[in-house]
Design a protein around this motif. Structure first.
Motif, short mmCIF file in Angstrom:
data_model
loop_
_atom_site.label_atom_id
_atom_site.label_comp_id
_atom_site.label_asym_id
_atom_site.label_seq_id
_atom_site.Cartn_x
_atom_site.Cartn_y
_atom_site.Cartn_z
N TRP A 101 33.95 13.14 -7.67
CA TRP A 101 34.15 12.10 -6.65
C TRP A 101 35.34 12.42 -5.79
N LEU A 104 38.52 10.11 -5.48
CA LEU A 104 39.08 9.54 -6.70
C LEU A 104 39.76 10.61 -7.55
N ASP B 178 41.93 6.44 12.71
CA ASP B 178 40.92 5.75 11.92
C ASP B 178 39.64 5.69 12.73
N GLN B 184 33.60 1.18 15.49
CA GLN B 184 33.11 -0.20 15.47
C GLN B 184 33.47 -0.93 16.76
N LEU C 23 27.56 1.29 -12.63
CA LEU C 23 28.56 2.34 -12.81
C LEU C 23 28.86 3.05 -11.50
N ILE C 24 27.80 3.43 -10.79
CA ILE C 24 27.99 4.22 -9.57
C ILE C 24 28.57 3.36 -8.45
N MET C 27 32.19 3.08 -8.82
CA MET C 27 32.92 4.26 -8.35
C MET C 27 33.11 4.21 -6.84
N TRP C 28 32.07 3.78 -6.13
CA TRP C 28 32.17 3.73 -4.67
C TRP C 28 33.14 2.66 -4.21
N ARG C 30 35.76 1.73 -5.81
CA ARG C 30 37.11 2.27 -5.98
C ARG C 30 37.42 3.32 -4.93
N SER C 31 36.42 4.12 -4.56
CA SER C 31 36.65 5.14 -3.54
C SER C 31 37.04 4.53 -2.21
N TYR C 35 41.74 3.40 0.34
CA TYR C 35 42.46 3.28 1.62
C TYR C 35 42.43 1.82 2.05
N SER C 38 42.20 0.81 6.07
CA SER C 38 40.91 1.21 6.61
C SER C 38 39.83 0.27 6.09
N LEU C 41 40.06 -3.13 7.77
CA LEU C 41 39.57 -3.04 9.15
C LEU C 41 38.05 -3.04 9.20
N THR C 42 37.43 -2.27 8.30
CA THR C 42 35.98 -2.18 8.37
C THR C 42 35.33 -3.51 7.95
N ASN C 46 32.93 -5.29 10.48
CA ASN C 46 31.56 -5.61 10.08
C ASN C 46 31.24 -7.07 10.31
N GLN C 121 20.47 5.68 -8.69
CA GLN C 121 21.55 6.49 -8.12
C GLN C 121 21.53 6.47 -6.60
N ARG C 130 32.12 -3.70 2.37
CA ARG C 130 32.26 -4.25 3.73
C ARG C 130 30.99 -4.95 4.16
#
Lengths: 319, 267, 280
Positions: A101, A104, B178, B184, C23-24, C27-28, C30-31, C35, C38, C41-42, C46, C121, C130
């Motif tokens: 990932w 991460l 950004d 957007q 699970l997946i 992960m996203w 947290r990814s 930031y 950012s 803002l998104t 949105n 997946q 967002r």
């Protein structure tokens, strides 16, 4: 046998645009009736030029692609029918595509593997510790993957593929783009993995040194057909390939004369290039030169794998 | 001068060709624009049924406007997605430093490429939905070739204004770093202020008078009015050219400031 | 050596899929939240984009009192239902339109060597919080509409609202899955999917009376989008059903959604099979 491949083929239908609206359908045999077996604990190199069918074979062995014909078993499982059951027993590393990932810390990817593969806690910790130690990942676990170097990322990917104790590990170009030190680390780790844990390893590569240092057996595929299956030395004989010994002498001298099959193919000032059969060890040749000539430095250049295969083909055609 | 003209011509042809290679994507875009056109046209018909002559348009003109919007949607990258996307990624990765040292004008270089893209999108993605609309719905299309020629000029000017807006947005990357936020903003402003939702002249007066003065009005509303003879040509051209010049000039100012920034940071 | 092939039962497989999805998606999340600015803002962006969607309708109603015979609160009810349902589907499966890109860059293969269902997946791929923006906005409009619309509420009508939202989300989810299967065959044509997802949700924001009969027939019988909001809203508002559908049709959405989901599942399987036999 752990891996059984019997008359397996994969035929793709390719549509090509031949005019504004005209299309031509053509069948391409990416893998053309190949057969081989791999015993548990073997370490096999799988090589061949680009587009020869290497990746297609690996994809069939891992259950990604369904064969068009033939019989295929890995650990007694038909990969295309029981893809997910097989997934627990195999590890796959795609050299140019990380499964880690990106944003991460490295450890997060491992935690996902832990849960996705339902690895028992004790086992997970044990395997992670071992990988961290042998692949020197200790200081990297909390670093976001995007900040890792290519070599660190590859080591991270290999660890990710091994946490669930796979019985076989498939590696697709594991050393591509890595620096010398990273390559050495990866190779050493794979050797230990195979030796200590008995993990079966099948690796595709462009780097003949990977094979030389790791595999007792090599399979060569070209145009979808298996053209060689045996020890590496035999490949050199079959290909009639030569290695090159680059010799730096103290001063400019006439071409070195040694007996046997070695001969000078090029000179440039004090440097000379000697070609000798790739199947022969270099030691004898080196000691002979060192005894008779004022030697400063030397290095051995391995034959290019593509060249070996090309020559094998040329020999076959003329035979 | 001739030499540099040829250079930018080549860049424009390159922009055209690059988009021309995505045949399946173009076909998919044509399909999607046609579907959206049909949906929009029906809502306009209902609206103009209720309020005939809304915004000075009759039903056929409202239908024409709707299909023109679909035809120019990708052409003018109304919700973004033209040259500015690539420019932003080059700024983010720092590759822009290479562009700055190229012996060509940065703004003209990107303008040429984006015009090439626009022309392809007009032919590849715009013509079919518009023709579809003309076949299945009643549209208000001019008979005279002169009006069509005038319309083509208005569309060309719209392409330049559209680029000028997005160029400014892309340069904002130098300071904001950004791309998502910028994209957007480009999208929101583009869709709303260009009149993709509703013709700007059908907006309630208080908002309408504001959006009709903004540069986005030069993108869809003005070419539509030129096509349907709802405006004097010279007012229309002056409005479009005025914004084009003003925004391109602002772009050059920003570009100079950005260049200084890159030079100061050492690339 | 056991050679018996045990086909695991479907419910177990579904549970496994949902677990993998969680699970997946985690992960996203947290990814993306790594930031913070950012991300904030998104989320705002949105929300703005979706708000603008409704502003278009408000602009129209600033010029007229009814559209196709429907008042603003009635259209807002349509809008609220479809925006919330679509928002849910978009949150849960919206990134499936990136499948074509995954196939092109080869990373789709890495999903096929995992011991969990591929659909889970792909569905959780690039999960983005967002997208809550659309759901938030849809729910707000829906609440406003429910409060202002002139309806004599009955238990059935009250119950129908959440049922319609959930069924609608399943219907749109099925469209996303079907679209993803299509992308396996035509990777570059991802935009076609937008015509059915975004196009469909735009269509449903307006009363059925606005559109031509052929179009309404198409989105009722071929692609059952009409059951997302047109039919349930007609029941709640006591309006005539599109195409003169029978009275009970208003309660059909769960059935339609289930049937459509099964169909989408079959299409997905066929798509995956096609990928595994052609590799592209």
């Amino acid at each position: 046998m752990f891996i059984e491949v019997d008359g397996v083929e994969k035929v793709f239908e390719v549509r090509r645009r031949t005019g504004f609206l005209k299309r031509e359908r053509r069948q391409v045999r990416a893998v053309d009736s190949i057969s081989f077996t791999v015993a548990r604990g073997e370490m096999v190199g799988y090589i061949g030029p680009n587009g020869a069918g290497k990746s297609t074979t690996i994809k069939m062995l891992t259950g990604i692609l369904t064969p068009s014909g033939g019989r295929l078993r890995v650990a007694g499982i038909d990969p295309s029918r029981e893809r997910r059951r097989l997934a627990h027993r195999i590890g796959v590393v795609f050299g140019q595509r990380t499964t880690l990932w990106w944003d991460l810390p490295l450890i997060d990817s491992y935690r996902l593997m832990h849960r996705m593969y339902r690895i028992p806690d004790g086992r997970y910790r044990e395997n992670l510790d071992r990988c961290v130690e042998l692949l020197e990942l200790g200081g990297l676990l909390d670093v976001p993957v995007r900040q890792l170097s290519l070599g660190q990322r590859m080591r991270g990917d290999i660890a990710a593929a091994l946490l669930h104790d796979p019985e076989v590990l498939y590696l697709d170009e594991p050393t591509i783009g890595l620096d010398v030190i990273s390559k050495a680390k990866v190779r050493e780790f794979l050797r230990e993995l195979n030796h200590d844990r008995g993990t079966t390893v099948l690796l595709t590569t462009h780097d003949l040194q990977d094979i030389e240092q790791l595999c007792s057996r090599v399979m060569v595929i070209d145009h979808g057909r298996m053209v060689y299956d045996g020890p590496l030395a035999g490949l050199h004989e079959a290909g009639g390939s030569e290695r090159i010994l680059v010799v730096d002498l103290e001063r400019e001298l006439p071409p070195i004369e040694v007996g046997g099959a070695a001969r000078v193919v090029r000179t440039e000032g004090p440097r000379q290039w000697l070609a000798f059969p790739a199947g022969e060890p270099a030691a004898g040749l080196v000691s002979q030169i060192a005894a008779d000539y004022p030697l400063v430095d030397l290095s051995v250049r391995e034959p290019d794998i593509e060249a070996v295969i090309a020559r094998m083909y040329a020999d076959k055609a003329s035979a | 001068m001739v030499g540099s003209g040829r250079l930018y011509g080549t860049v424009a042809v390159g922009g055209f060709r690059r988009y021309a290679t995505y045949r399946a994507a173009t076909a998919a875009g044509v399909f999607t624009n046609t579907v959206f056109g049909v949906i929009l046209v029906y809502t306009y018909l209902a609206l103009w049924d209720e309020r005939p002559r809304l915004g000075g348009y009759d039903q056929a003109q409202a239908v024409t406007y709707a299909w023109l919007g679909q035809a120019l949607y990708a052409t003018l990258a109304i919700q973004g997605g033209g040259a500015e996307k690539e420019l932003m990624s080059r700024i983010r990765t720092g590759e822009i430093a290479v562009d700055l040292y190229r012996p060509a004008d940065l703004q003209l270089w990107w303008l040429a490429g984006d015009l090439g893209r626009s022309v392809f999108q007009l032919l590849g993605r715009g013509v079919i939905p518009f023709t579809f609309g003309a076949v299945f719905f009643t549209m208000a299309l001019p008979r005279s070739a002169a009006t069509w020629a005038a319309f083509v000029v208005a569309v060309a000017l719209a392409m330049v204004v559209s680029f000028a807006i997005r160029y400014l947005a892309a340069l904002a990357m130098f300071w904001l770093m950004d791309d998502r936020g910028i994209n957007q903003t480009v999208m929101i402003a583009g869709v709303f202020c260009s009149g993709m939702v509703l013709p700007l002249n059908a907006f309630p007066e208080e908002i309408g008078s504001v959006v009709r003065a903004l540069p986005w009005a030069a993108q869809l509303q003005v070419p539509a009015d030129v096509l349907m003879g709802e405006t004097s040509l010279w007012t229309a051209y002056a409005f479009q050219a005025g914004w084009a010049v003003a925004l391109l000039a602002l772009g050059r100012l920003l570009q100079a400031a950005a260049t200084r920034r890159v030079v100061v940071q050492g690339g | 050596m056991r050679r018996v092939v045990v086909r695991r039962a479907e419910p177990a497989r579904l549970g496994e899929g949902l677990r993998a999805y969680r699970l997946i998606a985690g992960m996203w999340i947290r990814s993306t939240t790594a930031y913070r600015t950012s991300f904030a803002l998104t989320v705002v962006g949105n929300l703005l984009i979706t708000v603008l969607d409704f502003v278009g309708i408000l602009l129209m109603f600033s010029q007229v009192d009814t559209l196709g015979g429907w008042t603003l609160p009635e259209v807002a009810l349509l809008y609220g239902l479809v925006a919330t349902a679509f928002g849910l589907a978009d949150l849960l499966l919206g990134s499936m339109d990136a499948l074509g890109a995954r196939i092109r860059d080869g990373s789709f293969d890495t999903l096929l060597v995992r011991p969990v269902p591929v659909l889970a997946q792909v569905g959780a791929d690039r999960f983005a919080l967002r997208r809550l923006g659309r759901i938030t906005q849809g729910t707000l409009v829906l609440c406003w509409a429910l409060l202002t619309v002139e309806v004599s509420w009955t238990a059935a009508k009250v119950l129908l609202v959440p049922v319609a939202v959930v069924s609608g989300a399943v219907i749109f989810g099925a469209v996303f899955v079907g679209g993803a299967a299509f992308q396996i065959v035509a990777q570059d044509a991802a935009e076609v999917q937008n015509a059915f997802t975004y196009g469909g949700s735009t269509l449903l924001q307006y009363p059925p009376t606005v559109f031509g009969t052929e179009l309404v027939r198409g989105v009722t019988y071929m692609l059952p989008l009409a059951f997302v909001n047109w039919v349930p809203a007609a029941y709640v508002l006591g309006r005539p059903y599109p195409l003169g559908l029978p009275e009970w049709a208003a309660f059909a959405p769960p059935l339609v959604a289930a049937g459509f989901a099964v169909a989408a599942g079959l299409v997905w399987r066929a798509g995956l099979r096609a990928y595994r036999s052609t590799g592209s």
